[in-house]
Design a protein around this motif. Structure first.
Motif, PDB file in Angstrom:
ATOM      1  N   VAL A   7       0.871  -1.173   0.000  1.00 11.27           N
ATOM      2  CA  VAL A   7       0.000   0.000   0.000  1.00 11.27           C
ATOM      3  C   VAL A   7       0.908   1.223   0.000  1.00 11.27           C
ATOM      4  O   VAL A   7       1.842   1.308   0.799  1.00 11.27           O
ATOM      5  CB  VAL A   7      -0.921   0.021   1.242  1.00 11.27           C
ATOM      6  CG1 VAL A   7      -1.739   1.296   1.279  1.00 11.27           C
ATOM      7  CG2 VAL A   7      -1.804  -1.200   1.266  1.00 11.27           C
ATOM      8  N   ARG A   8       0.622   2.158  -0.897  1.00 10.24           N
ATOM      9  CA  ARG A   8       1.386   3.409  -0.971  1.00 10.24           C
ATOM     10  C   ARG A   8       0.419   4.575  -0.955  1.00 10.24           C
ATOM     11  O   ARG A   8      -0.683   4.473  -1.479  1.00 10.24           O
ATOM     12  CB  ARG A   8       2.186   3.465  -2.263  1.00 10.24           C
ATOM     13  CG  ARG A   8       3.250   2.434  -2.360  1.00 10.24           C
ATOM     14  CD  ARG A   8       3.980   2.555  -3.673  1.00 10.24           C
ATOM     15  NE  ARG A   8       4.936   1.462  -3.766  1.00 10.24           N
ATOM     16  CZ  ARG A   8       5.398   0.978  -4.886  1.00 10.24           C
ATOM     17  NH1 ARG A   8       4.995   1.484  -6.036  1.00 10.24           N
ATOM     18  NH2 ARG A   8       6.270   0.007  -4.882  1.00 10.24           N
ATOM     19  N   ARG A  37       6.305  -4.272   6.891  1.00  8.80           N
ATOM     20  CA  ARG A  37       7.462  -3.382   6.862  1.00  8.80           C
ATOM     21  C   ARG A  37       6.905  -2.030   6.432  1.00  8.80           C
ATOM     22  O   ARG A  37       6.226  -1.928   5.406  1.00  8.80           O
ATOM     23  CB  ARG A  37       8.478  -3.904   5.854  1.00  8.80           C
ATOM     24  CG  ARG A  37       9.782  -3.200   5.891  1.00  8.80           C
ATOM     25  CD  ARG A  37      10.778  -3.808   4.950  1.00  8.80           C
ATOM     26  NE  ARG A  37      10.242  -5.007   4.306  1.00  8.80           N
ATOM     27  CZ  ARG A  37      10.954  -5.922   3.712  1.00  8.80           C
ATOM     28  NH1 ARG A  37      12.247  -5.807   3.652  1.00  8.80           N
ATOM     29  NH2 ARG A  37      10.393  -6.975   3.141  1.00  8.80           N
ATOM     30  N   ARG A  38       7.187  -0.986   7.235  1.00  4.95           N
ATOM     31  CA  ARG A  38       6.592   0.331   6.984  1.00  4.95           C
ATOM     32  C   ARG A  38       7.670   1.362   6.682  1.00  4.95           C
ATOM     33  O   ARG A  38       8.727   1.346   7.282  1.00  4.95           O
ATOM     34  CB  ARG A  38       5.833   0.805   8.218  1.00  4.95           C
ATOM     35  CG  ARG A  38       4.693  -0.098   8.602  1.00  4.95           C
ATOM     36  CD  ARG A  38       4.203   0.278   9.989  1.00  4.95           C
ATOM     37  NE  ARG A  38       3.047  -0.503  10.351  1.00  4.95           N
ATOM     38  CZ  ARG A  38       1.955  -0.003  10.890  1.00  4.95           C
ATOM     39  NH1 ARG A  38       1.875   1.271  11.167  1.00  4.95           N
ATOM     40  NH2 ARG A  38       0.951  -0.792  11.187  1.00  4.95           N
ATOM     41  N   THR A  39       7.325   2.271   5.789  1.00  2.00           N
ATOM     42  CA  THR A  39       8.173   3.420   5.494  1.00  2.00           C
ATOM     43  C   THR A  39       7.295   4.658   5.641  1.00  2.00           C
ATOM     44  O   THR A  39       6.213   4.723   5.054  1.00  2.00           O
ATOM     45  CB  THR A  39       8.710   3.350   4.047  1.00  2.00           C
ATOM     46  OG1 THR A  39       9.429   2.136   3.887  1.00  2.00           O
ATOM     47  CG2 THR A  39       9.615   4.525   3.740  1.00  2.00           C
ATOM     48  N   GLY A  40       7.736   5.608   6.465  1.00  2.00           N
ATOM     49  CA  GLY A  40       6.996   6.854   6.650  1.00  2.00           C
ATOM     50  C   GLY A  40       5.787   6.737   7.559  1.00  2.00           C
ATOM     51  O   GLY A  40       4.981   7.663   7.637  1.00  2.00           O
ATOM     52  N   LEU A  41       5.645   5.595   8.223  1.00  2.00           N
ATOM     53  CA  LEU A  41       4.481   5.358   9.083  1.00  2.00           C
ATOM     54  C   LEU A  41       4.952   4.601  10.321  1.00  2.00           C
ATOM     55  O   LEU A  41       5.524   3.522  10.201  1.00  2.00           O
ATOM     56  CB  LEU A  41       3.455   4.523   8.316  1.00  2.00           C
ATOM     57  CG  LEU A  41       2.030   4.460   8.835  1.00  2.00           C
ATOM     58  CD1 LEU A  41       1.380   5.837   8.832  1.00  2.00           C
ATOM     59  CD2 LEU A  41       1.215   3.511   7.983  1.00  2.00           C
ATOM     60  N   ILE A  54       4.101   7.407   2.391  1.00  2.57           N
ATOM     61  CA  ILE A  54       4.082   6.157   3.141  1.00  2.57           C
ATOM     62  C   ILE A  54       4.079   4.950   2.205  1.00  2.57           C
ATOM     63  O   ILE A  54       3.633   5.012   1.060  1.00  2.57           O
ATOM     64  CB  ILE A  54       2.889   6.062   4.111  1.00  2.57           C
ATOM     65  CG1 ILE A  54       1.579   5.939   3.343  1.00  2.57           C
ATOM     66  CG2 ILE A  54       2.870   7.232   5.066  1.00  2.57           C
ATOM     67  CD1 ILE A  54       0.520   5.217   4.097  1.00  2.57           C
ATOM     68  N   ARG A  55       4.589   3.860   2.741  1.00  3.63           N
ATOM     69  CA  ARG A  55       4.545   2.567   2.056  1.00  3.63           C
ATOM     70  C   ARG A  55       4.478   1.495   3.131  1.00  3.63           C
ATOM     71  O   ARG A  55       5.221   1.531   4.108  1.00  3.63           O
ATOM     72  CB  ARG A  55       5.792   2.358   1.208  1.00  3.63           C
ATOM     73  CG  ARG A  55       5.819   0.992   0.547  1.00  3.63           C
ATOM     74  CD  ARG A  55       7.071   0.817  -0.282  1.00  3.63           C
ATOM     75  NE  ARG A  55       7.165  -0.575  -0.721  1.00  3.63           N
ATOM     76  CZ  ARG A  55       7.669  -0.944  -1.857  1.00  3.63           C
ATOM     77  NH1 ARG A  55       8.137  -0.048  -2.693  1.00  3.63           N
ATOM     78  NH2 ARG A  55       7.724  -2.221  -2.173  1.00  3.63           N
TER      79      ARG A  55
END
Length: 76
Positions: A7-8, A37-41, A54-55
């Motif tokens: 999800v982006r 695994r989260r990026t930006g969240l 976010i991703r």
């Protein structure tokens, strides 16, 4: 069986912080797990906070178990 999704979003704001739980049930017996695994969240989001770029990569895996492990044998 393995299921995965990504999800982006450019931005997302949570009006309410969600309560999240993953459970597996059913017959026959099974082994299962999930993870992300989260990026930006962050792991726990804050109400009213806007998160950008976010991703989230999320995966669920499950296996039907037909036999119990022998005594002294580790589960896979």
């Amino acid at each position: 069986m393995v299921f995965s999704a990504t999800v982006r979003a450019g931005s997302v704001t949570f009006e309410e912080a969600p309560e999240v739980a993953v459970t597996f049930s059913g017959e026959p017996a099974h082994r299962s797990g999930s993870g992300s695994r989260r990026t930006g969240l962050p792991e726990r989001v804050a109400e009213g906070e806007t998160y950008r770029a976010i991703r989230v990569d999320y995966a669920i895996a499950a296996k039907i178990v037909t036999e119990a492990p022998e005594e002294g044998e580790e589960e896979p």
